[in-house]
Design a protein around this motif. Structure first.
Motif, short mmCIF file in Angstrom:
data_model
loop_
_atom_site.label_atom_id
_atom_site.label_comp_id
_atom_site.label_asym_id
_atom_site.label_seq_id
_atom_site.Cartn_x
_atom_site.Cartn_y
_atom_site.Cartn_z
N TYR A 192 0.79 -1.03 -0.01
CA TYR A 192 0.13 0.01 -0.13
C TYR A 192 0.98 1.07 -0.10
O TYR A 192 2.08 1.17 0.59
CB TYR A 192 -0.90 0.24 1.16
N TYR A 247 -4.18 -0.68 -8.28
CA TYR A 247 -5.71 -0.29 -7.86
C TYR A 247 -5.66 0.95 -6.78
O TYR A 247 -4.86 1.44 -6.02
CB TYR A 247 -6.12 -1.52 -6.73
N ILE A 258 -7.36 3.03 -4.39
CA ILE A 258 -8.29 3.05 -2.99
C ILE A 258 -8.99 4.38 -2.77
O ILE A 258 -10.13 4.37 -2.61
CB ILE A 258 -7.49 2.58 -2.07
N LYS A 274 -10.62 6.75 -7.58
CA LYS A 274 -10.93 5.72 -6.75
C LYS A 274 -12.11 4.66 -7.27
O LYS A 274 -12.91 5.10 -7.92
CB LYS A 274 -12.06 6.35 -5.69
N GLY A 275 -11.60 3.35 -7.11
CA GLY A 275 -12.43 2.45 -7.92
C GLY A 275 -12.18 1.70 -9.24
O GLY A 275 -12.60 0.84 -9.73
N PHE A 328 -8.53 0.53 -11.69
CA PHE A 328 -7.28 -0.10 -11.65
C PHE A 328 -6.88 -0.42 -13.06
O PHE A 328 -7.62 -0.46 -14.06
CB PHE A 328 -7.59 -1.42 -10.81
N ASP A 351 -14.16 -1.05 -11.10
CA ASP A 351 -14.43 -2.16 -10.31
C ASP A 351 -15.51 -1.96 -9.48
O ASP A 351 -15.78 -0.92 -8.94
CB ASP A 351 -13.05 -2.06 -9.15
N GLN A 408 -16.35 -3.40 -6.88
CA GLN A 408 -15.67 -3.68 -5.60
C GLN A 408 -15.48 -5.21 -5.31
O GLN A 408 -14.49 -5.44 -4.41
CB GLN A 408 -17.00 -3.41 -4.50
N HIS A 449 -11.61 -5.25 -5.68
CA HIS A 449 -10.76 -4.85 -4.34
C HIS A 449 -10.82 -5.70 -3.18
O HIS A 449 -9.67 -6.09 -2.33
CB HIS A 449 -11.33 -3.48 -3.87
N ASN A 450 -12.16 -6.22 -3.01
CA ASN A 450 -12.27 -7.37 -2.11
C ASN A 450 -10.97 -8.52 -2.17
O ASN A 450 -10.67 -8.90 -1.27
CB ASN A 450 -13.57 -7.78 -1.75
N LEU A 455 -8.19 -8.46 -3.66
CA LEU A 455 -6.87 -7.96 -3.35
C LEU A 455 -6.73 -7.84 -2.00
O LEU A 455 -5.64 -8.11 -1.66
CB LEU A 455 -6.83 -6.42 -4.35
N LYS A 456 -7.78 -7.41 -1.25
CA LYS A 456 -7.54 -7.32 -0.04
C LYS A 456 -7.18 -8.71 0.88
O LYS A 456 -6.37 -8.84 1.75
CB LYS A 456 -8.69 -6.57 0.83
#
Length: 308
Positions: free
Chosen positions: A39, A59, A61, A78-79, A81, A144, A146, A149-150, A152-153
């Protein structure tokens, strides 16, 4: 985390490395392996052009940034990538006034035997992934909903775990690549809808910001497209340029203000985002055939003479 990344990079830098589009990935038993992930909050930063011996996912954030890939500039917020293929020159640009927080993941492909489907096997059962592996583009930029992102996390949490499970990592990477390939497939299957969305968004932006001195670059950043590409899309769809549409909208607002309010004629230009009174008068006359003062006087005379 730093030691872990270092070990991963050291063990893989001299291994098998391929572009995302190398045909070997569709023929042999290869698996993605993450070599770096982090990050980072960027602000007021311009990176030099560089390349990676790996595929990179960047990505956004929060905030916004520009990523220049070879000769093209991509505006992300934001959102969004971007996936940049191995050995493709690119750089990151972040404005001082608009910080950007990103999650970056870099991965290679390594030939090995695991009790999990290889990239070839996944692609054979998922048509969109096979299409992605054949695409052969230096970069892909997507929006994305979402899901990405989920994933990737979850991947980062597993990589950071003291009890990292290789099969879990492969499962998450497989989900990630398949989800990205489906998003790409959706965007390619319905380009008209995507184009219409961009046109609607930029028109909404102009309707909400016409009172400001906005430029084409501002509009492009608002919808995350290159200015030249946005202008071509808009001209093809609307049969006029972005600035022509913006000025026509401003003149419509000016007519309303001249007709329905008592705002002095000399101040109207400030309400519609035109820098100077002289330019406003010239623009208004071009659109209506009258000066702003004459237009108001004509409307007032018509109101006086109309029967009650």
């Amino acid at each position: 985390m730093g030691n872990k990344i270092g070990k991963m990079m050291k063990s893989q830098l001299h291994g098998s490395q391929f572009s995302l589009y190398n045909s070997a990935l569709r023929q042999g038993e290869f698996y993605p392996q993450v070599i770096a992930y982090y990050y980072k909050q960027w602000q007021g930063f311009t990176m030099g052009f560089h390349t990676h011996q790996a595929v990179e996912i960047m990505y956004v954030i929060s905030g916004q940034c520009q990523i220049e890939v070879e000769t093209e500039v991509c505006a992300l917020q934001k959102g969004h990538f971007i996936i940049i293929d191995a050995l493709i020159p690119h750089r990151l640009i972040v404005d001082e006034a608009s910080p950007c927080r990103m999650l970056n993941i870099e991965f290679l492909f390594k030939a090995q035997k695991l009790s999990f489907p290889s990239l070839k096997q996944l692609a054979q059962s998922e048509a969109s992934l096979m299409e992605l592996l054949k695409l052969n583009k230096p970069y892909i930029m997507l929006r994305d909903p979402q899901d990405v992102h989920n994933l990737l996390k979850s991947l980062v949490l597993e990589l950071d775990s003291d009890h990292e499970n290789e099969l879990m990592v492969q499962l998450l990477l497989a989900q990630l690549l398949i989800r990205i390939s489906r998003l790409l497939n959706e965007s390619m299957q319905n380009p008209v809808r995507a184009t219409d969305d961009y046109i609607r968004q930029v028109i909404d932006y102009m309707h909400h910001h016409y009172d400001r001195d906005i430029k084409v670059n501002d509009m492009a950043q608002a919808v995350n497209l290159h200015p030249g590409y946005l202008q071509r899309l808009f001209k093809n769809k609307m049969a006029c340029s972005l600035i022509d549409y913006l000025n026509a909208h401003r003149m419509d607002k000016a007519k309303m203000l001249l007709t329905q309010t008592d705002i002095p004629v000399t101040e109207i230009s400030e309400y519609v985002g035109v820098n100077t009174r002289q330019y406003f008068s010239a623009l208004f006359k071009k659109h209506t055939g009258q000066s702003p003062l004459h237009y108001r006087q004509t409307i007032q005379a018509e109101k006086r003479n109309s029967p009650m």
